[in-house]
Design an enzyme around this catalytic site. Structure first.
Site, PDB file in Angstrom:
ATOM      1  CG  ASP A  95       2.845  28.774 135.078  1.00 16.73           C
ATOM      2  OD1 ASP A  95       2.454  29.841 135.592  1.00 16.73           O
ATOM      3  OD2 ASP A  95       2.352  27.673 135.387  1.00 16.73           O
ATOM      4  CG  HIS A 140      -4.132  40.961 121.846  1.00 16.53           C
ATOM      5  ND1 HIS A 140      -4.354  39.628 121.658  1.00 16.53           N
ATOM      6  CD2 HIS A 140      -3.693  41.087 123.132  1.00 16.53           C
ATOM      7  CE1 HIS A 140      -4.094  38.970 122.779  1.00 16.53           C
ATOM      8  NE2 HIS A 140      -3.679  39.828 123.688  1.00 16.53           N
ATOM      9  CE1 TYR A 191      -8.035  38.927 115.285  1.00 19.07           C
ATOM     10  CE2 TYR A 191     -10.012  38.375 114.045  1.00 19.07           C
ATOM     11  CZ  TYR A 191      -9.281  38.328 115.216  1.00 19.07           C
ATOM     12  OH  TYR A 191      -9.781  37.681 116.310  1.00 19.07           O
TER      13      TYR A 191
END
Lengths: 145, 145, 145, 145, 145, 145, 145, 145, 145, 145, 145, 145
Positions: free
Chosen positions: F86, F99, F23
């Protein structure tokens, strides 16, 4: 030049009798004689073991201190024995998995080996020569060919 | 004693450079020299080919009339090329599949070979010795050792 | 009445040699003669191509402007080539996939075609007649039989 | 500020023609002009290659010594080419995988990339901008933005 | 020149009504007329059967003594009926499976046929021509075209 | 030139602390400063949100009326949240999934995104630059670069 | 207010006898009386059919011209009959699938319905009320409640 | 005659806006009015809740002492929330799962419900009527219709 | 000593004709004679039924009141008929499933029986003796051998 | 001797009420008392948290600076929460996963834990003792028993 | 009339004690007495072996020269022992696999037998009668009943 | 306070030698001493067994009459031995499965235990403390802590 152990797994004592198309016509005794003749010609020692008992094969792998290498045909245990895999992982002696028949071209459940991933390598489909080539590998490696 | 072909598949021209833990430190040229030295010692002839092109490998398998055996490292084509498989099935020359690394202990998609089921056998994980042991197999078989 | 292209994929140049039970005893040359005889009887022109190279097949599909239809036997590329699939999707010429053998009754990996879903249809198991019936289809469709 | 290579995989030469909903209306030539205009504005050099042949793409990746980065749209090879993956792993130049369409929302077999795991990263669904943003990334990284 | 049976499976009596994109606009009666016109032109006899009942289709396959060939569109039974498969395997008359639509490009459960593996071959996606081409195949085979 | 929202999903508040190999070493605050500096240079406004609560992220997506685009790093929700998917489908604002790490090269369960299929596209593996490139995309698209 | 057909699939004639925990203690006759009482109270007509034969159920769906709706409990055919699915797709009358027991909480093979995807909807687990609620739905829809 | 709770899961507050083909054109407010009108006509009380937060839905199920029944549309949580399932299993109030759209005919991941197995039953595909029919079921059961 | 029913499923009327390696050389008539001879020797009555129609087999199972046991060879319905399974579950008479061939050693789809789980047991691979041994079982159980 | 946190996941506040066969008859309050009594006897401090909200559990794990260890029963989040997994991976405090019931012997979806792989270990099936034994482990480890 | 061997696999020495619903109430000794009584009545000899050791069972199969048939209940080895399978394949004596319980209706992992495919057949679910019926089969076959 | 048995499965005799990252640095002898020291402090008796033979472990479980509990580390047999599972199911003594390493975070095939479902519970990843905590559990349960 080193000392070696060849371990034949379950049902290999029946060689010459079981499906000769897959396994050839030599008996286990005849194969062992060929291995010993090769050993003599290379000036190495090989002890040979056959067992139908998973536990005995584990024991034989565990008691391998001082050996240069192990050549293992795990037979039917190839596809189910995590315990043999763990034994190989736990000892320092390198192991080569050998199969007489070409397992990659047989029944689905024979195509995956639980044991090969922790071995040095695998030879399959080359009949009894597989055992001899595996030992040849160890020798060639030692003398850096 | 026979004539042989060794086919190195894609990216094997980069050997010595790509992940030495898996593939060793020898360059392809050094491996080929070892193969030729072995060939000389055994009095056989070996021609060697490397290609990154699937079609060229298919051609090389098809044009193998008169050879005693082929030693094929299909590299990345091992896991996807039905066409190379079909070429091997269609010719009469026996083929042994060789992998430098132990593919059975690597990524999931590398553990299944589409090609091995139609070969004589497979040797994996024994480094450059795999090529030499495969040729040794053909020789030993001819002279019935 | 139209002009057509027949594309034979990898290893079809070995026909008559590879597993006659699956593929029949005709050579590729003999099949091509039958296709041309049929073409002559129908007053159409057919050009025929064989390649072991995926890229050449893609090129041949891309360069199909002006053709009435393509008859494609993708051979071993049937099961792995998204690139051939994409080429078919990108051109306007309709394509019929043909297989000499009945792929639905063979090895598991041969039963799924990546290419058929973007073709007009598929004919399998009808030997060399498959090529001729595919062309017959295009003709019958044009004259609304 | 560096030199780059953009590699367009199979069928991308047909852009503007194949399914514009997925791939946009620009031709490959128009996209390449936009890339070169961007390069000029950033004072970098970009060479651009398109091929329908897997082997040529592998060659282009292997021959990348001295480049700052590669931007690769593997097209249909994304989902089947272990050999391209191995080429990327074997060279030192970082690669970014780019897709014009959003492959994550398409057919099942397009959702897994064999190649992305060995790349620096992946950009998909942002049309021709994907190529430019990939180069932008390399530039921003060099000047630590 | 031989006598044939065409068997239409379940729901094919509704043709012309069900999803014309997939199945075309011809009614079953119109397709049957085209088949009979073709039969007349070839001087062969064809009897035609449609049934929504799996058992009746099995009976019709079993009672095929003396026929030259069967052309079977198993409809929805294609994907679930081991019993129809067994009937085909048990009789000596060759069967060709025909589908109006290209089943390889439809829902997942329609892409696998339990029946095709025991047929001579399969034709799909060529509309009503599929029936006629299947009969054409039988004729061409008899006269060795 | 538009207003944007960046949404950081669960655990991204710990950046700089969690596995720097995957990360990076920047804290979330530092990344946000870089995003705001970029926004300033481009004359756009960006509001930034971090939450460990799935419901809050859904709310933030729903309340996006008037925004030009959303840049969403769904973190661990990427692989399980149909509800976030959704929400994206239900609003008119385009979303780009980002990401930091290359999820395609990590654990199996991280390789499939439930969310990407309903986004404009996805950028992964390009660290904090991913956020900035996503915004850059929206800007370039507006001014038709 | 419309006319309806209720179709009970195989083994529903044994209700009251088979596993009352799953299917309740009412016999089929008693359920049909409740349906007819409801029909009378709503001033509609319902004809009711039970069959153990897949073909008869297909016939009953095909011969539904003029009906307002069909309520179908396909019993054991739910999970295997593509042919019933195709019949529903081919007719214009809307169908609601009903199950007495909650199939989502039973054996694995009962949890997927091949038929539901082409129905208006599905009601399961509400016992004989399922039939009545399905008809209620059709009525409420007509009068726009 | 009893008191009921209707729980609308995530994103249902956007009804009327999200994909009207799947979810209809009514807003959530309009649906709630229809439910309350029905409740009034039946002389029962219904409280209605919508939440995008899984935890709030769990709380609402846990705090259901004294209710006659719960009607739950879990939205996107249907396919991933073991925690909502466990809440339903732990309380004594019966729950009916309702879906506006026919989930059995949608994306693969929407076809399996983790929640339905512990509910009384499931109604899907009947639009807003599903809520009303679920309550109707509870009422009919109480008065033994 | 009891009365029994033997039900032969689809295609068993062709015995002696279909693949004798799997099914033996006896015709169905000859097998039935052996069953009746055995019945006579044991002083029991057996009625025997063969059908290619799933519905007729369901009917025969349902109408088994008063029988001591059923011996069922479901043939091709073994692997697909939930409806026959449900019929067995619904009646009180115990059923033994019999297969002439050893289904465990045949094609993959023949190795799972939907019907066996609700039977008393299964006998496979013992040819026509399977029917007789199944009846023998019922007799031995009654007289507690 | 250290300070600890026990986190009870969703629905554990209902203990004593939900399926006592699986979860025992103790209420959560009674379990917490036993944990505190144990803590007192060992001279350590334990704070205890229960939440039905995934986000709150993530927060509680993130805010664990200074703690010696966390004992986490993730309840239904065990099988779906990548976000909780990521939180555990990001903090330095060791976590032990505890389940009251033996999840390995329950429904299929309960047998895989997304969270266990990043914990120190897992205890399941030992009821409320699991919490106490987990703390005991931390203590024994500190004093090197 | 022949000599037979019955081999009971692991844990069958505990019969009468382990789950009587599945395995019945007879002890192994009582079952063996019934087998010997049957043998006496048929004038045959049966030797009986029980072992918890896979290797001993392999040995017993290998040392079966001169026997007419083996009846093997492999117990838990049924589902994992390729080695026992290989032993059966290697010897000439026919083997029938017997299971006391109906393995087809039990846990998923008990439904597939690695051993049955190489046996003459399998009898399951008929309790101790299974052993006797297996011997009966061998006798009936010899005297051609 | 009771008597216990600890059973160490295959390869645990090599502890201290095999992969210390996974299994710790203690030898089996040192672990056994810690267990006995704990036993002494609790005034209980523990007998300890190690075996590489599956059959010996089955025997040791079967011969456990009079014991209060068994603590079993099945090692590599965890993932393949149905026979050990059956032994545990057949005896009355409760068993706790213990693993030194956290099997849930290791190779895929190590993550599923065939044995845990029939045990009281499972402890994994807590090193040699796992054995002691398992015994502690039995003691605490007896004295109702």
């Amino acid at each position: 030049m080193g000392s070696f152990r060849v371990i034949h797994g379950p049902n290999l004592n029946l060689l010459g009798q079981r499906d000769p198309n897959q396994y050839g016509t030599l008996t286990l005794e005849e194969i062992n004689e060929k291995i010993q003749a090769f050993a003599k010609s290379k000036n190495i020692t090989v002890d040979i073991l056959q067992s139908n008992h998973e536990g005995e094969i584990i024991d034989a792998i565990q008691n391998s201190g001082g050996l240069t290498g192990i050549v293992l045909n795990p037979g039917g245990f190839t596809h189910s024995s995590v315990a043999i895999r763990d034994a190989i992982e736990a000892v320092d002696v390198p192991v080569i998995e050998v199969h007489l028949s070409n397992i990659h071209g047989r029944e689905y459940f024979r195509q995956t080996s639980l044991i090969a991933p922790v071995c040095q390598g695998q030879i399959s489909g080359l009949g009894h020569q597989g055992y001899i080539l595996a030992i040849e590998y160890f020798i060639r490696k030692i003398i850096s060919l």
